[in-house]
Design a protein around this motif. Structure first.
Motif, PDB file in Angstrom:
ATOM      1  N   SER A  67      45.561  45.100  22.474  1.00  0.00           N
ATOM      2  CA  SER A  67      45.011  46.459  22.370  1.00  0.00           C
ATOM      3  C   SER A  67      43.884  46.716  23.374  1.00  0.00           C
ATOM      4  CB  SER A  67      44.515  46.719  20.946  1.00  0.00           C
ATOM      5  OG  SER A  67      43.303  46.018  20.701  1.00  0.00           O
ATOM      6  N   GLN A  68      43.361  45.666  23.978  1.00  0.00           N
ATOM      7  CA  GLN A  68      42.252  45.810  24.917  1.00  0.00           C
ATOM      8  C   GLN A  68      42.717  46.023  26.363  1.00  0.00           C
ATOM      9  OE1 GLN A  68      39.127  42.865  24.220  1.00  0.00           O
ATOM     10  NE2 GLN A  68      39.976  42.545  22.166  1.00  0.00           N
ATOM     11  N   PHE A  69      44.032  46.162  26.562  1.00  0.00           N
ATOM     12  CA  PHE A  69      44.588  46.332  27.896  1.00  0.00           C
ATOM     13  C   PHE A  69      45.507  47.546  27.929  1.00  0.00           C
ATOM     14  CE2 PHE A  69      43.408  41.943  27.486  1.00  0.00           C
ATOM     15  CZ  PHE A  69      42.858  41.631  28.722  1.00  0.00           C
ATOM     16  N   THR A  70      45.598  48.148  29.097  1.00  0.00           N
ATOM     17  CA  THR A  70      46.523  49.274  29.269  1.00  0.00           C
ATOM     18  C   THR A  70      47.943  48.741  29.404  1.00  0.00           C
ATOM     19  OG1 THR A  70      46.438  49.244  31.690  1.00  0.00           O
ATOM     20  CG2 THR A  70      44.727  50.557  30.526  1.00  0.00           C
ATOM     21  N   ASP A  71      48.905  49.640  29.285  1.00  0.00           N
ATOM     22  CA  ASP A  71      50.301  49.235  29.456  1.00  0.00           C
ATOM     23  C   ASP A  71      50.546  48.674  30.857  1.00  0.00           C
ATOM     24  OD1 ASP A  71      50.883  49.956  26.864  1.00  0.00           O
ATOM     25  OD2 ASP A  71      51.824  51.874  27.395  1.00  0.00           O
ATOM     26  N   ASP A  72      49.928  49.279  31.867  1.00  0.00           N
ATOM     27  CA  ASP A  72      50.092  48.777  33.244  1.00  0.00           C
ATOM     28  C   ASP A  72      49.504  47.379  33.391  1.00  0.00           C
ATOM     29  OD1 ASP A  72      51.386  51.090  34.022  1.00  0.00           O
ATOM     30  OD2 ASP A  72      49.595  52.006  34.913  1.00  0.00           O
ATOM     31  N   GLN A  73      48.339  47.154  32.788  1.00  0.00           N
ATOM     32  CA  GLN A  73      47.736  45.819  32.851  1.00  0.00           C
ATOM     33  C   GLN A  73      48.612  44.800  32.132  1.00  0.00           C
ATOM     34  OE1 GLN A  73      43.985  46.994  31.100  1.00  0.00           O
ATOM     35  NE2 GLN A  73      42.901  46.717  33.057  1.00  0.00           N
ATOM     36  N   LEU A  74      49.151  45.178  30.984  1.00  0.00           N
ATOM     37  CA  LEU A  74      50.018  44.267  30.237  1.00  0.00           C
ATOM     38  C   LEU A  74      51.289  43.951  31.020  1.00  0.00           C
ATOM     39  CD1 LEU A  74      49.595  45.634  26.614  1.00  0.00           C
ATOM     40  CD2 LEU A  74      48.772  43.451  27.516  1.00  0.00           C
ATOM     41  N   ALA A  75      51.804  44.927  31.738  1.00  0.00           N
ATOM     42  CA  ALA A  75      53.010  44.686  32.544  1.00  0.00           C
ATOM     43  C   ALA A  75      52.737  43.606  33.589  1.00  0.00           C
ATOM     44  CB  ALA A  75      53.476  45.980  33.200  1.00  0.00           C
ATOM     45  N   VAL A  76      51.554  43.622  34.191  1.00  0.00           N
ATOM     46  CA  VAL A  76      51.189  42.600  35.179  1.00  0.00           C
ATOM     47  C   VAL A  76      51.062  41.237  34.494  1.00  0.00           C
ATOM     48  CG1 VAL A  76      49.389  41.831  36.783  1.00  0.00           C
ATOM     49  CG2 VAL A  76      50.089  44.237  36.750  1.00  0.00           C
ATOM     50  N   VAL A  77      50.434  41.216  33.342  1.00  0.00           N
ATOM     51  CA  VAL A  77      50.279  39.958  32.604  1.00  0.00           C
ATOM     52  C   VAL A  77      51.642  39.386  32.238  1.00  0.00           C
ATOM     53  CG1 VAL A  77      49.448  38.940  30.443  1.00  0.00           C
ATOM     54  CG2 VAL A  77      47.987  40.519  31.721  1.00  0.00           C
ATOM     55  N   VAL A  78      52.529  40.218  31.744  1.00  0.00           N
ATOM     56  CA  VAL A  78      53.867  39.759  31.360  1.00  0.00           C
ATOM     57  C   VAL A  78      54.615  39.241  32.584  1.00  0.00           C
ATOM     58  CG1 VAL A  78      56.124  40.533  30.509  1.00  0.00           C
ATOM     59  CG2 VAL A  78      54.045  41.170  29.292  1.00  0.00           C
ATOM     60  N   ARG A  79      54.527  39.962  33.695  1.00  0.00           N
ATOM     61  CA  ARG A  79      55.189  39.517  34.918  1.00  0.00           C
ATOM     62  C   ARG A  79      54.628  38.172  35.373  1.00  0.00           C
ATOM     63  NH1 ARG A  79      53.943  43.413  38.532  1.00  0.00           N
ATOM     64  NH2 ARG A  79      52.950  42.079  40.080  1.00  0.00           N
ATOM     65  N   PHE A  80      53.297  38.020  35.335  1.00  0.00           N
ATOM     66  CA  PHE A  80      52.669  36.750  35.709  1.00  0.00           C
ATOM     67  C   PHE A  80      53.142  35.618  34.798  1.00  0.00           C
ATOM     68  CE2 PHE A  80      49.355  33.651  34.661  1.00  0.00           C
ATOM     69  CZ  PHE A  80      49.269  32.997  35.880  1.00  0.00           C
ATOM     70  N   LEU A  81      53.106  35.832  33.488  1.00  0.00           N
ATOM     71  CA  LEU A  81      53.495  34.770  32.563  1.00  0.00           C
ATOM     72  C   LEU A  81      54.966  34.397  32.719  1.00  0.00           C
ATOM     73  CD1 LEU A  81      51.507  35.817  29.368  1.00  0.00           C
ATOM     74  CD2 LEU A  81      51.015  33.909  30.933  1.00  0.00           C
TER      75      LEU A  81
END
Length: 146
Positions: free
Chosen positions: A105-119
């Motif tokens: 909840s502390q991240f935007t959808d765009d930020q989460l997309a980057v995190v998911v792509r990285f992981l």
């Protein structure tokens, strides 16, 4: 992150009188789209047949799983998570889900997309490393290609 999750898993294992490997087996049985067999669980965990049998015996004695015979081929055994045990596991691990939701909840959808792509990319790279290291592959899976 892995260290913290492992500590939670070990806490659950200790509370239930199980080994950490038993909890990995429980997770595999719970996550399976269809009932697992001991052989598929063995391949998933990279254990020997004897180790899987001992693990399943502990899980069955503790009331977490039950084994059933296939109705068509009685030689085939299916593994099932017991309903009450599933409720116990969910209650124990619910704080993990809550923590993940709070962090998300502390991240935007765009930020989460980057995190998911990285992981996902990191996971793919780690799989390449694992597959390139023959000593990390259990001998029985190297020989059979399982």
């Amino acid at each position: 992150m892995n260290g913290e999750i492992n500590r939670v898993v070990h806490g659950f294992a200790a509370q239930q009188g199980l080994h950490a490997t038993d909890v990995q087996a429980l997770a595999a049985i719970l996550d399976a789209e269809e009932p697992l067999t001991p052989g598929r669980l063995r391949a998933h965990l990279g254990l020997t047949s004897g180790a899987v049998t001992a693990c399943l015996d502990r899980l069955e004695r503790a009331g977490h799983i039950r084994r059933s015979r296939d109705t068509v081929d009685r030689r085939v055994v299916h593994l099932h998570y017991v309903h009450d045990a599933r409720r116990t596991a969910r209650a124990f691990f619910r704080p993990l889900a809550t923590a993940a939701s709070e962090a998300r909840s502390q991240f935007t959808d765009d930020q989460l997309a980057v995190v998911v792509r990285f992981l996902a990319t990191l996971n793919d790279e780690l799989a390449v490393v694992r597959e390139a290291a023959p000593e990390s592959t259990p001998p029985h899976t190297r020989l059979t290609g399982a």
